[in-house]
Design a protein around this motif. Structure first.
Motif, PDB file in Angstrom:
ATOM      1  N   MET A   1       1.000  -1.020   0.213  1.00 52.12           N
ATOM      2  CA  MET A   1       0.019  -0.428  -0.070  1.00 52.12           C
ATOM      3  C   MET A   1       0.584   0.858  -0.370  1.00 52.12           C
ATOM      4  SD  MET A   1      -1.295   0.150   4.188  1.00 52.12           S
ATOM      5  CE  MET A   1      -1.549   1.807   4.276  1.00 52.12           C
ATOM      6  N   MET A   2       0.158   2.394  -0.230  1.00 44.28           N
ATOM      7  CA  MET A   2       0.628   3.490  -1.219  1.00 44.28           C
ATOM      8  C   MET A   2       0.357   4.717   0.049  1.00 44.28           C
ATOM      9  SD  MET A   2       0.431   4.926  -4.807  1.00 44.28           S
ATOM     10  CE  MET A   2       1.849   4.342  -5.015  1.00 44.28           C
ATOM     11  N   LYS A   3       0.687   6.121   0.807  1.00 46.14           N
ATOM     12  CA  LYS A   3       0.186   7.046   1.091  1.00 46.14           C
ATOM     13  C   LYS A   3      -1.127   7.425   0.099  1.00 46.14           C
ATOM     14  CE  LYS A   3       3.619  10.406   0.385  1.00 46.14           C
ATOM     15  NZ  LYS A   3       3.633  11.199  -1.280  1.00 46.14           N
ATOM     16  N   ALA A   4      -1.501   8.512   0.821  1.00 45.02           N
ATOM     17  CA  ALA A   4      -2.512   8.867  -0.310  1.00 45.02           C
ATOM     18  C   ALA A   4      -1.451  10.178  -1.562  1.00 45.02           C
ATOM     19  CB  ALA A   4      -3.515   9.456   0.623  1.00 45.02           C
ATOM     20  N   LEU A   5      -2.439   9.825  -2.478  1.00 44.56           N
ATOM     21  CA  LEU A   5      -0.636  10.701  -3.368  1.00 44.56           C
ATOM     22  C   LEU A   5      -2.027  12.068  -3.677  1.00 44.56           C
ATOM     23  CD1 LEU A   5      -0.407   7.888  -5.889  1.00 44.56           C
ATOM     24  CD2 LEU A   5       0.924   9.180  -4.919  1.00 44.56           C
ATOM     25  N   ILE A   6      -2.797  12.297  -3.293  1.00 45.73           N
ATOM     26  CA  ILE A   6      -3.925  13.577  -3.625  1.00 45.73           C
ATOM     27  C   ILE A   6      -3.494  14.597  -1.800  1.00 45.73           C
ATOM     28  CG2 ILE A   6      -5.418  15.259  -4.444  1.00 45.73           C
ATOM     29  CD1 ILE A   6      -5.843  12.745  -6.524  1.00 45.73           C
ATOM     30  N   SER A   7      -3.101  15.510  -1.486  1.00 46.68           N
ATOM     31  CA  SER A   7      -3.156  15.868  -0.516  1.00 46.68           C
ATOM     32  C   SER A   7      -3.823  17.160  -0.548  1.00 46.68           C
ATOM     33  CB  SER A   7      -2.031  16.979  -0.501  1.00 46.68           C
ATOM     34  OG  SER A   7      -1.278  18.022  -1.555  1.00 46.68           O
ATOM     35  N   LYS A   8      -5.098  17.484   0.338  1.00 46.59           N
ATOM     36  CA  LYS A   8      -6.033  18.438   0.909  1.00 46.59           C
ATOM     37  C   LYS A   8      -7.334  17.513  -0.474  1.00 46.59           C
ATOM     38  CE  LYS A   8      -3.575  21.859   2.591  1.00 46.59           C
ATOM     39  NZ  LYS A   8      -2.236  22.925   2.841  1.00 46.59           N
ATOM     40  N   PRO A   9      -7.940  16.748  -0.938  1.00 46.33           N
ATOM     41  CA  PRO A   9      -8.410  16.423  -1.989  1.00 46.33           C
ATOM     42  C   PRO A   9      -9.393  17.602  -2.359  1.00 46.33           C
ATOM     43  CG  PRO A   9      -8.770  14.716  -0.327  1.00 46.33           C
ATOM     44  CD  PRO A   9      -7.764  15.021  -0.066  1.00 46.33           C
ATOM     45  N   VAL A  10     -10.263  18.037  -2.954  1.00 47.31           N
ATOM     46  CA  VAL A  10     -10.779  18.602  -3.301  1.00 47.31           C
ATOM     47  C   VAL A  10     -12.484  18.059  -4.004  1.00 47.31           C
ATOM     48  CG1 VAL A  10      -9.841  20.977  -3.463  1.00 47.31           C
ATOM     49  CG2 VAL A  10     -10.974  19.755  -5.788  1.00 47.31           C
ATOM     50  N   ASN A  11     -12.733  17.253  -4.381  1.00 44.54           N
ATOM     51  CA  ASN A  11     -13.834  16.300  -4.821  1.00 44.54           C
ATOM     52  C   ASN A  11     -13.381  14.977  -4.887  1.00 44.54           C
ATOM     53  OD1 ASN A  11     -12.857  14.708  -6.921  1.00 44.54           O
ATOM     54  ND2 ASN A  11     -12.621  16.799  -7.984  1.00 44.54           N
ATOM     55  N   ASP A  12     -15.812  14.691  -4.760  1.00 45.04           N
ATOM     56  CA  ASP A  12     -15.627  12.641  -4.264  1.00 45.04           C
ATOM     57  C   ASP A  12     -14.356  12.072  -5.122  1.00 45.04           C
ATOM     58  OD1 ASP A  12     -17.155  13.893  -2.346  1.00 45.04           O
ATOM     59  OD2 ASP A  12     -19.277  13.482  -3.491  1.00 45.04           O
ATOM     60  N   LEU A  13     -14.141  11.916  -5.899  1.00 46.25           N
ATOM     61  CA  LEU A  13     -13.346  11.151  -7.179  1.00 46.25           C
ATOM     62  C   LEU A  13     -12.293  11.606  -6.281  1.00 46.25           C
ATOM     63  CD1 LEU A  13     -12.348  10.936 -11.014  1.00 46.25           C
ATOM     64  CD2 LEU A  13     -10.698  11.584  -9.378  1.00 46.25           C
ATOM     65  N   GLN A  14     -11.469  12.355  -6.184  1.00 49.61           N
ATOM     66  CA  GLN A  14     -10.033  12.257  -5.870  1.00 49.61           C
ATOM     67  C   GLN A  14     -10.539  11.741  -3.471  1.00 49.61           C
ATOM     68  OE1 GLN A  14      -8.521  17.119  -5.802  1.00 49.61           O
ATOM     69  NE2 GLN A  14      -8.775  16.321  -7.635  1.00 49.61           N
ATOM     70  N   ARG A  15     -10.929  11.546  -3.369  1.00 45.48           N
ATOM     71  CA  ARG A  15     -10.835  11.373  -2.044  1.00 45.48           C
ATOM     72  C   ARG A  15     -11.210  10.175  -1.863  1.00 45.48           C
ATOM     73  NH1 ARG A  15     -13.749  16.354  -0.551  1.00 45.48           N
ATOM     74  NH2 ARG A  15     -15.193  15.462  -1.772  1.00 45.48           N
ATOM     75  N   GLN A  16     -11.757   9.185  -2.799  1.00 45.82           N
ATOM     76  CA  GLN A  16     -11.909   8.019  -3.393  1.00 45.82           C
ATOM     77  C   GLN A  16     -10.549   7.216  -3.571  1.00 45.82           C
ATOM     78  OE1 GLN A  16     -15.959   6.914  -5.133  1.00 45.82           O
ATOM     79  NE2 GLN A  16     -17.302   8.365  -3.845  1.00 45.82           N
ATOM     80  N   PHE A  17      -9.934   8.142  -4.364  1.00 47.79           N
ATOM     81  CA  PHE A  17      -8.619   7.492  -5.275  1.00 47.79           C
ATOM     82  C   PHE A  17      -7.744   7.414  -3.561  1.00 47.79           C
ATOM     83  CE2 PHE A  17      -4.364   8.530  -6.922  1.00 47.79           C
ATOM     84  CZ  PHE A  17      -4.201   7.934  -7.289  1.00 47.79           C
ATOM     85  N   ASN A  18      -7.901   8.020  -3.053  1.00 50.69           N
ATOM     86  CA  ASN A  18      -6.702   8.399  -1.828  1.00 50.69           C
ATOM     87  C   ASN A  18      -6.880   7.374  -1.068  1.00 50.69           C
ATOM     88  OD1 ASN A  18      -5.351  10.763  -2.441  1.00 50.69           O
ATOM     89  ND2 ASN A  18      -6.234  12.371  -0.942  1.00 50.69           N
ATOM     90  N   GLU A  19      -8.653   6.456  -1.091  1.00 49.84           N
ATOM     91  CA  GLU A  19      -8.715   5.054  -0.082  1.00 49.84           C
ATOM     92  C   GLU A  19      -7.941   4.005  -0.873  1.00 49.84           C
ATOM     93  OE1 GLU A  19     -12.205   5.196   0.470  1.00 49.84           O
ATOM     94  OE2 GLU A  19     -13.010   7.209   1.670  1.00 49.84           O
TER      95      GLU A  19
END
Length: 282
Positions: A1-19
């Protein structure tokens, strides 16, 4: 696993991608490819439903205008230079038809954070191109005809001395993307970059994130925008990366991939609203 790649996500797609990044299971311990592509597909298609309605509304509002002028105007809005507004589109059409101070001033008044100058200069550059390039009187109804029209449009843009200022990679291609969205059935059949879609800004960022996650094999090319240097090769390099993502999932098109990657790479806080608004109107 890796850390979330998007810091301070601005939309639901980015939040789910980080998960998905944090769950791991994919290449380099990153997100699983299939699940990531399904995520891009869902949000890309959701956004595109709203985009198609938007361009169709603007084309219907100005039935006597050159449809390419309407598409160019909305391309400036989708490039986050101008607010989406029928009054803006009307002024942009007027300026593209005959450059004049009144229409340029009105169009410029709809500017976002970059101010009126990019709008005014883009319209002046667009007017100069429309004087040089003869496009079909109606928007093409096949991808081959759309591609041929784009090749004509690109000819003076890629010429080192003929390219008008402020016609960079976005203004060279966004008009054809909006034209595709005006015909969603046609857009749904696009499986290769003919025509090519805009490569810069959030697309570059989104592709870079996917490269860091091990989901595209090579890093995207940087793209000159607006008045900066314009390298046509970047259009084809980054569109090829979009096409490689398309091949990993069924039931979507290149415009769906493009919009999904755009949402992944954008930093606009309004992008959550774009998705939710599109979902409501769908």
């Amino acid at each position: 696993m890796m850390k979330a790649l998007i810091s301070k996500p601005v939309n639901d797609l980015q939040r789910q991608f980080n998960e998905l990044c944090e769950k791991g299971g994919g290449v380099k311990g990153g997100p699983v490819r299939g699940k990531t592509l399904e995520l891009l597909k869902f949000y890309g298609q959701t956004l595109n439903q709203g985009a198609s309605e938007e361009i169709q509304e603007h084309l219907a509002a100005f039935p006597d205008a050159n449809p390419w002028h309407v598409c160019f105007a909305l391309g400036l809005c989708w490039g986050h230079l101008a607010k989406v507004d029928l009054t803006f589109t009307e002024a942009a059409i007027g300026a593209l038809e005959h450059v004049n101070d009144d229409d340029l001033k009105t169009a410029g008044s709809f500017h976002l954070e970059r101010g009126p100058e990019p709008i005014i200069n883009s319209l002046k550059g667009g007017h100069a191109l429309f004087q040089k390039v003869v496009l079909p009187s109606t928007l093409p109804d096949t991808l081959d005809r759309m591609d041929r029209a784009q090749q004509r449009w690109l000819a003076p843009i890629v010429h080192p001395t003929e390219r008008p200022p402020y016609i960079g990679s976005w203004n060279a291609t966004a008009m054809f993307m909006t034209a595709l969205f005006s015909n969603p059935k046609l857009a749904a059949t696009q499986m290769e970059p003919k025509p090519v879609l805009p490569p810069g800004g959030p697309i570059f960022t989104g592709l870079s994130i996917l490269h860091d996650a091990g989901l595209v094999t090579t890093a995207p090319d940087t793209a000159g925008i607006d008045g900066n240097s314009f390298e046509p090769g970047v259009l084809y390099t980054n569109n090829a990366l979009l096409q490689s993502l398309l091949a990993g999932c069924t039931g979507w098109s290149l415009t769906d991939v493009h919009s999904g990657v755009y949402l992944l790479g954008t930093r606009h806080h309004e992008s959550d609203n774009w998705i939710k608004k599109a979902a409501v109107t769908a």
